[in-house]
Structures are given as C-alpha cells and as structure tokens.
Design an enzyme around this catalytic site. Structure first.
Site, PDB file in Angstrom:
ATOM      1  CG  HIS A 109       9.885 -10.221 -15.526  1.00  0.00           C
ATOM      2  ND1 HIS A 109       9.838 -11.348 -14.735  1.00  0.00           N
ATOM      3  CD2 HIS A 109       8.621  -9.749 -15.585  1.00  0.00           C
ATOM      4  CE1 HIS A 109       8.599 -11.553 -14.337  1.00  0.00           C
ATOM      5  NE2 HIS A 109       7.829 -10.591 -14.847  1.00  0.00           N
TER       6      HIS A 109
ATOM      7  CD  GLU B  41       2.000  -7.941 -16.421  1.00  0.00           C
ATOM      8  OE1 GLU B  41       1.490  -7.289 -17.359  1.00  0.00           O
ATOM      9  OE2 GLU B  41       2.424  -9.101 -16.547  1.00  0.00           O
TER      10      GLU B  41
END
Length: 199
Positions: free
Chosen positions: A23, A93
């Site tokens: 990202h 994550e």
C-alpha cells in the site's frame, strides 16, 4: 481494471504468478510506526504513488485481484484502478498486539534487539500465526493458477514471499519492501522463485 477470465478447471492448472503491491505511504509508515489494525489514511504522496503504480500495472492482465481489508490497502487498490479487488481477511498486516503504533527504537527500549521476525508481539501474532493464514491464501491462488495481483502490507507481504518459496516466515527479515512497489513471485524450472522484488 484489466482482468482476464480465470483458467479453465479442465486439466492441470497453469503455474501461478503472484504480483504484490504494498500500500501507499501513510503518516505512520513514514514514521516507522508499526501499523496493523489501525486504519491510517494514505498521505498525499501515498495517493499519488498509488495512481502511478496503477499506470505501471495497466498493461498487465490479471486472473484475480485480491486486497487486504485495511483501508490503506483498499484505497491503494482503488486509486491504482482495481477498486473491484476481492477483500481477503488473510492478507491483513501482521498483528503487532501491544506494539501497535510504536517504532522499533521505542520497542527496543523495553526489549533490546527486538524485531518482529525474532521476538514475540505480546497480544499479537507470531511468525507461525502469520504463516498459517498466508498459506491459505497461497493454496487458493495455486489452485486457480494464472496471474494474481495482491494489494497488501509490508511485513505480511515479505512473509508471503517467504511462504511462496517454501521458507520460514522469519526469512522475511532479509527482504526490504517499500510502499507502492511491485514484486513478482513466479517460477524457474517449475520451482517457486522471486522474479522481481521491491521494484
């Protein structure tokens, strides 16, 4: 978004090629703060980089596009032109537990020499925990075959690279991964291999 149809289920599935995009930059990633479940928006620079990575991906066709459920990953996917990406919980994550929002130097004030690869995250995930959920994602992509694009995170994507190679998650400590970079996991003589990293 340019996506081709998945491979036919008749006959053996073709070898998978996995494209990883971390990202875009957030304020926390810029400062080195461990960010798992906290939804921190992309910075202006992160949004611009997400659009730029979309330009780089434009000429490539994908059989499947997957994305972490975290807003920073979904926003990156959308700005890159892949707003229809399938959200997959297993791509989140690493859960840093009590270390959420802290930098590595701050954690090392409590635990000298700490790294996410070598030490536990109290209240969070272990390397084995992360590996198990990423293995489920890999099993699905390998069953499909073809070219798969994944929008994810720093530590989890490095762990995914290790599991692709059949290695321990902790080996991810040797892989640097910057925001909005492209990495490609493929094969060499039918063996899993890294074709491109942190590009």
């Amino acid at each position: 978004m340019k996506v081709v149809h998945p491979a036919s289920s008749s006959g053996p599935a073709p070898l998978t090629e996995l494209w990883l995009v971390r990202h875009g930059e957030t304020e926390w990633s810029r400062l080195g703060r461990h960010t798992s479940h906290t939804d921190v928006p992309l910075t202006e620079a992160g949004e611009a980089a997400a659009r730029e990575v979309g330009e780089r991906l434009k000429a490539t066709a994908f059989d499947l596009v997957l994305c972490s459920p975290r807003e920073r990953a979904r926003r990156t996917a959308k700005l890159a032109g892949f707003g229809g990406a399938e959200v997959v919980e297993g791509l989140t994550e690493w859960d840093y537990g009590e270390y959420e929002g802290l930098t590595t130097p701050e954690i090392r004030e409590r635990v000298p020499h700490w790294t996410v690869w070598s030490h536990p995250c109290p209240g969070g995930e272990s390397a084995d925990d992360v590996g198990r959920r990423l293995d489920l994602v890999l099993a699905r992509t390998r069953m499909l075959g073809g070219r798969v694009l994944v929008f994810g995170h720093g530590h989890a994507s490095r762990a995914l690279g290790m599991r692709w190679l059949g290695l321990q998650v902790t080996g991810g400590r040797l892989l640097k991964l910057d925001p909005t970079t492209i990495s490609v996991l493929g094969h060499e003589h039918d063996q899993p291999a890294v074709a491109r990293w942190n590009s």
